[in-house]
Design an enzyme around this catalytic site. Structure first.
Site, PDB file in Angstrom:
ATOM      1  N   ARG A 477      16.513 -17.525  68.546  1.00 26.76           N
ATOM      2  CA  ARG A 477      17.024 -18.777  69.089  1.00 26.76           C
ATOM      3  C   ARG A 477      18.493 -18.577  69.411  1.00 26.76           C
ATOM      4  NH1 ARG A 477      13.079 -22.524  67.470  1.00 26.76           N
ATOM      5  NH2 ARG A 477      12.120 -22.100  65.440  1.00 26.76           N
ATOM      6  N   ARG A 507       9.058 -21.581  68.092  1.00 26.55           N
ATOM      7  CA  ARG A 507       8.611 -22.964  68.201  1.00 26.55           C
ATOM      8  C   ARG A 507       9.769 -23.903  68.534  1.00 26.55           C
ATOM      9  NH1 ARG A 507       5.697 -24.902  63.093  1.00 26.55           N
ATOM     10  NH2 ARG A 507       3.969 -23.739  63.981  1.00 26.55           N
ATOM     11  N   HIS A 537      10.842 -12.022  64.351  1.00 28.20           N
ATOM     12  CA  HIS A 537      11.689 -12.987  63.676  1.00 28.20           C
ATOM     13  C   HIS A 537      12.899 -12.336  63.007  1.00 28.20           C
ATOM     14  CE1 HIS A 537      12.482 -16.125  60.436  1.00 28.20           C
ATOM     15  NE2 HIS A 537      12.470 -16.850  61.536  1.00 28.20           N
ATOM     16  N   TYR A 571      23.920 -24.382  59.470  1.00 24.95           N
ATOM     17  CA  TYR A 571      22.981 -23.650  58.620  1.00 24.95           C
ATOM     18  C   TYR A 571      23.749 -22.707  57.706  1.00 24.95           C
ATOM     19  CZ  TYR A 571      18.926 -24.944  61.552  1.00 24.95           C
ATOM     20  OH  TYR A 571      17.949 -25.626  62.217  1.00 24.95           O
ATOM     21  N   ARG A 667      14.394 -24.028  49.085  1.00 23.37           N
ATOM     22  CA  ARG A 667      14.801 -25.237  49.799  1.00 23.37           C
ATOM     23  C   ARG A 667      13.623 -26.171  50.058  1.00 23.37           C
ATOM     24  NH1 ARG A 667      15.907 -24.020  55.486  1.00 23.37           N
ATOM     25  NH2 ARG A 667      13.883 -24.957  55.925  1.00 23.37           N
ATOM     26  N   HIS A 695      19.567 -21.803  54.256  1.00 22.70           N
ATOM     27  CA  HIS A 695      18.693 -21.028  55.129  1.00 22.70           C
ATOM     28  C   HIS A 695      18.643 -19.542  54.791  1.00 22.70           C
ATOM     29  CE1 HIS A 695      17.412 -19.431  59.212  1.00 22.70           C
ATOM     30  NE2 HIS A 695      16.538 -20.399  59.030  1.00 22.70           N
TER      31      HIS A 695
END
Length: 813
Positions: A477, A507, A537, A571, A667, A695
């Site tokens: 991203r 997503r 990822h 984050y 989390r 994160h």
């Protein structure tokens, strides 16, 4: 680990009856062999396919969700529901597990575990959403931040229904196996999920109406309904309606000549009943609230009204000559998961573009309506949408409170968290990034350290440095106007070799990533979309630079979060910047694995999914069991976003039975039950939800300095998708100071003097944020902001208390 097996190579297949227009059985069998690489005995070979082969398999495997055609576990239809891979995944696929013999050689014995040892995943996620909602309810949180948490909860619940609930309903309807490791029946899980979500939705609505609206009014911000507006304000909005809203509205009537219109997912609508005074007929009509207009219209700088109220007040303009009997807002949620058959799609880019258009038309899984809705109108909606009555949520208006983010964005600093400037000292400003990394590794902690001055600086410097020969980068991203993307384009235009592995299936960011991929390709970058069937990822950058003596040196970044300058301020993440030759070799081989046919398996400082990460972690968990049985210090510390993988959880249970102390900082979802006598006595689980989204992923094994001591950071959570269906990466941290910082951070989070949520064996999370006198406990994120220049973080809570003070913060709102 065998990196060459990273791409799936088939598995059990679910029988699907042929329907008109599909390929023959022979075509289907041959196409499947090609799709999974069986023709040449290699999954890698299966990635290179002809278009005709891909289309033959696509025709054979396209299935569409249609509960009415399910018979005896088989499915008819023309579309695709991913039965093949879904059946494999849901039946526990994931071959990266150590053998029992290998584990026994380390731990001596593996105790039997009870059947009810897992918490339900859906309930655990809803418990996480509840923690977010508790912050919206907390009067000690700055008021506009409470509004933001209210908005975040609404968006998160939407996502939950679009993905988890919708996927579960679809699998149940099509006869697919539905995961149920908690021991509960699928119907029971769905019932419990819908009931719990309803309770939270009601609580969310009450928080807005009874808590936030009055508190906002006290602070001079009013969210009003149409009848509460002054006459002059209504007149002004009427003019606005005439000029800006009326032209884009399309009322759709339902009668024998006009069927019930399709209601797109997450669109807010008005259900309107009108009467024809001449014929006496009563008709139903739907008016869609335009999504491109502001959710709350500005009446004045501090007064707002929901958009649907303005439309409802002018329905007579839309239905001239008719009598408006009643009107009610409603909202439909549909499935969101992309229906891309990654095993057979020849061109993922084109397939994603087609699917982004198609997914609006999936079945409805939730209907939100205003409490005031009449039985007649509600029955009409339920019947036409074909939705289960259990998935109907009657709520006090306004609906769709995700739009409150616009209110939270108001420029009123007194009602927000204090501003802070990230530290820029991770990389010295008076030296080149390459000189610094040639001397030492650098550990970056976002958002407390500046993303721009550290991670982004590496890429920008590499693009501008004439000695840099190549840059390789993964992009999962990023954001519009990204300087990293611009730097990669500049590097390619300057003649450097630039390779970018873009994950176009991220997503929510599919369309943006397609645009970035094309922009990078047009500039001359080599753009790779990773493995068919796997999401890429992992977060890594490789820079190859020619040194003054003519040798080549590799500089790397491995992170836990995305290369996204905006979320890097929101984050919490870690990243390792290093010129270590071992890491450079490993990252080079992993990039070659992603872009070509490398079969390297003996990584030196990496654990890589899907073929070695789970087994690598279990091996290290078992090593702690061996240590404690030998009478040596042992310990396990984990920080991640979610833990649901049964193999990992079982290994942790077995370690706890052996007496290994285990600290888990999770989390979100946690399927492990801590504190169960005889099973998990030594395990404690904490969660921190606050200003920043926690994160980072940290995995630490051993008692620290002087004994066993391994610390890893990276992109992987302990979920099936991370360990089986994604390319994930953990890197071993070797600098003693960095390891101490990472361990101390977890120690601080686990301390009773720090505010957090504690998980009990029954799956209930309890908030601990006040001491016995009612004074606030330490806010870990506030502490890190205040002392972000101090490295490493001290794990001394008493020292932290003395630094921060024990004063109760001012109440906001």
């Amino acid at each position: 680990m065998d990196s060459g097996q990273a791409a799936p190579s088939g598995g059990s297949r679910k029988h699907v009856r042929r329907s008109a227009g599909t390929a023959s059985d022979k075509e289907r069998a041959e196409a499947r062999k090609v799709a999974v690489g069986e023709t040449h005995g290699s999954a890698q070979n299966g990635r290179r396919r002809s278009a005709s082969q891909a289309h033959a398999t696509a025709d054979a495997d396209r299935l569409q969700f249609d509960a009415g055609t399910v018979e005896g576990g088989t499915v008819d239809g023309a579309g695709r529901d991913g039965l093949d891979r879904a059946a494999e995944v849901l039946s526990g696929a994931g071959h990266d597990k150590p053998t029992t013999e290998a584990r026994l050689s380390l731990v001596g014995q593996l105790p039997e575990l009870p059947a009810d040892r897992y918490l339900d995943r859906e309930e655990s996620w809803l418990r996480f959403a509840q923690r977010v909602l508790e912050l919206a309810e907390d009067p000690d949180v700055p008021l506009l931040e409470r509004v933001r948490f209210e908005s975040i909860f609404a968006s998160a619940l939407d996502e939950f229904f679009m993905v988890r609930v919708a996927g579960r309903i679809r699998r149940m309807a099509t006869g697919l196996p539905v995961e149920s490791v908690s021991g509960k029946a699928p119907d029971q899980i769905l019932e419990n999920t819908l009931d719990m979500a309803r309770d939270l939705a009601d609580r969310h609505a009450r928080c807005f109406a009874d808590g936030l609206v009055p508190a906002l009014a006290e602070s001079g911000i009013e969210i009003l309904r149409w009848k509460e507006l002054l006459p002059k304000e209504q007149a002004r909005l009427s003019q606005l309606f005439k000029e800006r809203i009326y032209p884009v509205l399309t009322p759709l009537a339902v009668d024998p000549a006009h069927p019930f219109p399709f209601i797109s997912g997450l669109s807010l609508s008005l259900a309107v009943m009108v009467a024809d005074p001449t014929s006496g007929l009563t008709l139903f009509a739907r008016v869609k609230v335009p999504p491109l207009l502001p959710r709350f219209l500005t009446v004045s700088p501090s007064r707002f009204v929901p958009l649907e109220d303005v439309i409802a007040a002018h329905l007579t303009d839309l239905f001239a000559g008719l009598e408006v009997i009643e009107h009610h807002a409603f909202r439909v949620t549909r499935i969101r998961d992309l229906e891309i058959d990654e095993d057979v799609t020849e061109n993922l880019l084109q397939s994603l573009e087609r699917e982004l258009m198609r997914r609006r038309f999936e079945p409805a899984v939730r209907l939100e309506v205003e409490q005031s809705i009449s039985t007649e109108v509600l029955d009409k909606l339920v019947t036409e949408l074909g939705i289960d009555h259990r998935a109907v949520y009657r709520l006090p208006g306004p609906l769709d409170l995700s739009g409150l983010s616009a209110i939270a964005d108001l420029d009123l600093r007194r009602l927000k968290y204090p501003m802070f400037v990230p530290a820029e000292g991770a990389l010295p400003g008076d030296r080149s990034v390459f000189s610094t990394l040639s001397d030492r590794d650098v550990l970056v902690h976002l958002p407390y350290d500046s993303f721009t001055a550290s991670v982004q600086r590496l890429v920008v410097s590499a693009a501008a440095d004439p000695r840099v020969l190549a840059i390789k980068h993964t992009l999962y991203r990023t954001s519009s106007g990204s300087e990293i993307v611009d730097a990669l384009i500049n590097a390619a235009e300057a003649g450097k070799q630039v390779v970018v592995v873009v994950e176009i299936k991220a997503r929510g960011d599919e369309e943006a990533n397609i645009a970035w991929a094309r922009k990078l390709e047009e500039a001359g970058c080599h753009v790779v979309y990773g493995f068919v069937g796997l999401k890429t990822h992992c977060k890594m950058v490789l820079v190859v630079r020619e040194e003054a003596d003519g040798s080549l040196r590799r500089f790397c970044h491995i992170g836990t979060g995305n290369y996204h300058p905006k979320t890097a301020r929101l984050y919490e993440d870690y990243g390792l910047l290093t010129a270590d030759p071992q890491v450079g070799e490993d990252i080079t081989d992993l990039f070659n694995h992603l872009t070509g046919y490398s079969l390297r398996s003996d990584y030196q400082r990496l654990l890589v999914a899907p073929a070695g990460l789970r087994s690598g972690l279990i091996k290290r968990i078992d090593e702690q069991v061996r240590l404690v049985r030998d009478g040596l210090p042992a310990r396990i510390q984990i920080k991640c976003n979610a833990i649901i993988d049964e193999a990992i959880i079982d290994a942790l249970y077995q370690a706890s039975i052996a007496g290994v102390p285990i600290d888990l900082w999770i989390r979100g979802i946690c399927s492990l039950r801590p504190g169960v006598p005889g099973l998990s006595d030594t395990i404690q689980v904490r969660s921190i939800v606050g200003r920043f989204l926690e994160h980072s992923r940290i995995y630490a094994f051993g008692a620290g300095a002087g004994g066993s001591d391994e610390v890893w950071i990276g992109s992987a959570d302990l979920m099936h998708r991370n360990l089986d269906r994604r390319v994930e990466l953990l890197v071993r941290v070797t600098d003693p100071g960095h390891k101490a910082e990472l361990r101390n951070l977890i120690d601080l989070a686990m301390d009773p003097g720090v505010a957090s949520w504690w998980l009990g064996p029954d799956g209930i999370w309890t908030r601990h944020h006040l001491d016995e006198t009612g004074a606030p406990l330490i806010d870990l994120q506030e502490y890190l902001i205040t002392h972000r220049q101090s490295r490493p973080v001290e794990a001394d809570v008493s020292a932290a208390k003395s630094r921060l003070g024990s004063r109760r913060p001012e109440r906001h709102g």
